[in-house]
Design a protein around this motif. Structure first.
Motif, PDB file in Angstrom:
ATOM      1  N   ASP A 286      -4.914   8.567   3.844  1.00 29.27           N
ATOM      2  CA  ASP A 286      -3.930   9.154   4.752  1.00 29.27           C
ATOM      3  C   ASP A 286      -2.738   9.644   3.925  1.00 29.27           C
ATOM      4  OD1 ASP A 286      -2.691   9.912   7.117  1.00 29.27           O
ATOM      5  OD2 ASP A 286      -1.829   7.926   7.485  1.00 29.27           O
TER       6      ASP A 286
ATOM      7  N   GLU B 219      -3.954  -2.867   4.240  1.00 29.93           N
ATOM      8  CA  GLU B 219      -3.491  -2.198   5.464  1.00 29.93           C
ATOM      9  C   GLU B 219      -1.963  -2.081   5.464  1.00 29.93           C
ATOM     10  OE1 GLU B 219      -5.796  -1.108   7.535  1.00 29.93           O
ATOM     11  OE2 GLU B 219      -4.265  -0.139   8.780  1.00 29.93           O
TER      12      GLU B 219
ATOM     13  N   MET C 255      -0.054  -0.364   3.510  1.00 29.61           N
ATOM     14  CA  MET C 255       0.581   0.000   2.245  1.00 29.61           C
ATOM     15  C   MET C 255       0.508   1.511   2.038  1.00 29.61           C
ATOM     16  SD  MET C 255      -0.156  -1.353  -1.621  1.00 29.61           S
ATOM     17  CE  MET C 255       0.581  -0.514  -3.024  1.00 29.61           C
ATOM     18  N   TYR C 256       1.675   2.110   1.938  1.00 33.22           N
ATOM     19  CA  TYR C 256       1.808   3.531   1.599  1.00 33.22           C
ATOM     20  C   TYR C 256       2.711   3.615   0.375  1.00 33.22           C
ATOM     21  CZ  TYR C 256      -0.231   5.254   5.978  1.00 33.22           C
ATOM     22  OH  TYR C 256      -1.091   5.558   7.002  1.00 33.22           O
ATOM     23  N   SER C 257       2.552   4.673  -0.416  1.00 34.27           N
ATOM     24  CA  SER C 257       3.433   4.828  -1.560  1.00 34.27           C
ATOM     25  C   SER C 257       3.530   6.300  -1.928  1.00 34.27           C
ATOM     26  CB  SER C 257       2.908   4.015  -2.746  1.00 34.27           C
ATOM     27  OG  SER C 257       3.889   3.990  -3.781  1.00 34.27           O
TER      28      SER C 257
ATOM     29  N   ILE D  75       3.861   1.383   8.469  1.00 31.92           N
ATOM     30  CA  ILE D  75       4.044   1.381   7.019  1.00 31.92           C
ATOM     31  C   ILE D  75       4.834   0.145   6.575  1.00 31.92           C
ATOM     32  CG2 ILE D  75       4.967   2.685   5.060  1.00 31.92           C
ATOM     33  CD1 ILE D  75       4.620   5.220   6.736  1.00 31.92           C
TER      34      ILE D  75
ATOM     35  N   ARG E 115      -1.697   7.025   1.212  1.00 25.88           N
ATOM     36  CA  ARG E 115      -2.339   5.715   1.298  1.00 25.88           C
ATOM     37  C   ARG E 115      -3.727   5.809   0.682  1.00 25.88           C
ATOM     38  NH1 ARG E 115      -3.771   1.284   3.222  1.00 25.88           N
ATOM     39  NH2 ARG E 115      -5.589   1.070   4.554  1.00 25.88           N
ATOM     40  N   ASN E 116      -3.917   5.053  -0.413  1.00 24.24           N
ATOM     41  CA  ASN E 116      -5.201   5.004  -1.102  1.00 24.24           C
ATOM     42  C   ASN E 116      -6.196   4.207  -0.260  1.00 24.24           C
ATOM     43  OD1 ASN E 116      -7.246   3.973  -3.050  1.00 24.24           O
ATOM     44  ND2 ASN E 116      -5.946   5.015  -4.525  1.00 24.24           N
TER      45      ASN E 116
ATOM     46  N   TRP F 129      -6.240   0.330  -0.745  1.00 28.22           N
ATOM     47  CA  TRP F 129      -5.016  -0.450  -0.598  1.00 28.22           C
ATOM     48  C   TRP F 129      -5.048  -1.308   0.666  1.00 28.22           C
ATOM     49  CZ3 TRP F 129      -0.755   3.731  -1.872  1.00 28.22           C
ATOM     50  CH2 TRP F 129      -0.790   3.986  -3.250  1.00 28.22           C
TER      51      TRP F 129
END
Ligand SMILES: [Zn+2]
Length: 262
Positions: free
Chosen positions: A220, A149, A151-153, A240, A143-144, A147
């Protein structure tokens, strides 16, 4: 629209996109036009607004391509990606990198020539690796800091000079998450004209699962099991959000979940 549409009066030279069924398509840079005040786009990570041009039918409008791309056919998406990337190149490469003089559009938009020193300049594409890092039955998501709240990639980063795709994958994963990667294999690619990337999707097998975050790069990072990934895609995960449709990260995660990467 036809190339004699009034909206195209006075725009920079059109860029030739190609011929299909005997019909030529061109891209036009309309960025000199702006909506009336109060309709301006949102600043920040993602612009969800839509602006109407008075010379266009009510059903037409301007949107962030990342928002509109899911409604496009494959051919429309290909043309839109080409247009956005090459028009951005013209906007940001108006001067010769060799001598500094203003350059001019040539070759129907696919080249810029310098009238002062004669140099030719060509559109640039920046390779970016995006990694499906696996450890057993889990995949690494990050998680940047900027980004939204939830948002994970997948981890991703620019390929640096002198690197192979494999070296870029191993360096980025180690820099951002402190995880050592062994085998790396190519999976799939996607043009990503925001502004000029080619996303190279890779499978990366982690040698260990100990995460050491680089707080400048990532807020994270965590390992996600297939069971959790089912929850994420269903919108039922507590932390997520589901991945954004249309991006290669979602494609890779969905195929990992379905065990259909090959
Ligand atoms: Zn020059």
């Amino acid at each position: 629209m036809a190339v004699d549409h009034p909206m195209l009066t006075g725009v920079p030279p059109l860029v030739f996109l190609g011929l299909e069924d005997g019909q030529a398509s061109f891209a036009a840079d309309l960025s000199a036009w702006g909506p009336e005040s109060g309709e301006a786009g949102e600043q920040g990570f993602f612009d969800a607004t839509r602006q109407r041009h008075p010379a266009l039918p009510d059903a037409s409008g301007f949107e962030d391509l990342r928002q509109a791309m899911m409604r496009l056919s494959r051919r429309e998406a290909e043309l839109a990606a080409t247009a956005r990337a090459i028009l951005h190149w013209h906007q940001s490469h108006g001067f010769c990198a060799a001598c500094g003089a203003r350059s001019v559009v040539a070759q129907s938009g696919w080249q810029r020539d310098c009238p002062a020193c004669g140099a030719h300049h060509f559109p640039r594409t920046d390779p970016v690796v995006i990694m499906l890092v696996t450890h057993g039955n889990r995949v690494l998501l990050g998680r940047n800091a900027v980004w939204p709240e939830g948002m994970y990639s997948l981890l991703a980063g620019f390929v640096e000079p002198g690197e192979t795709l494999e070296a870029a994958v191993r360096r980025e994963v180690f820099e951002e998450a402190g995880v050592r990667v062994g085998a790396v294999g190519y999976l799939a690619s996607q043009p990503w004209p925001f502004p000029a990337s080619l996303m190279l999707g890779a499978l990366a097998v982690a040698l260990d699962d100990q995460i050491t975050l680089d707080p400048v790069e990532l807020r994270d990072a965590l390992w996600v099991t297939r069971g959790e990934m089912v929850q994420i895609f269903a919108g039922a995960h507590p932390r997520i959000s589901p991945p954004r449709k249309g991006a290669i990260a979602a494609f890779l995660m969905r195929n990992w979940l379905a065990d259909s990467l090959d």
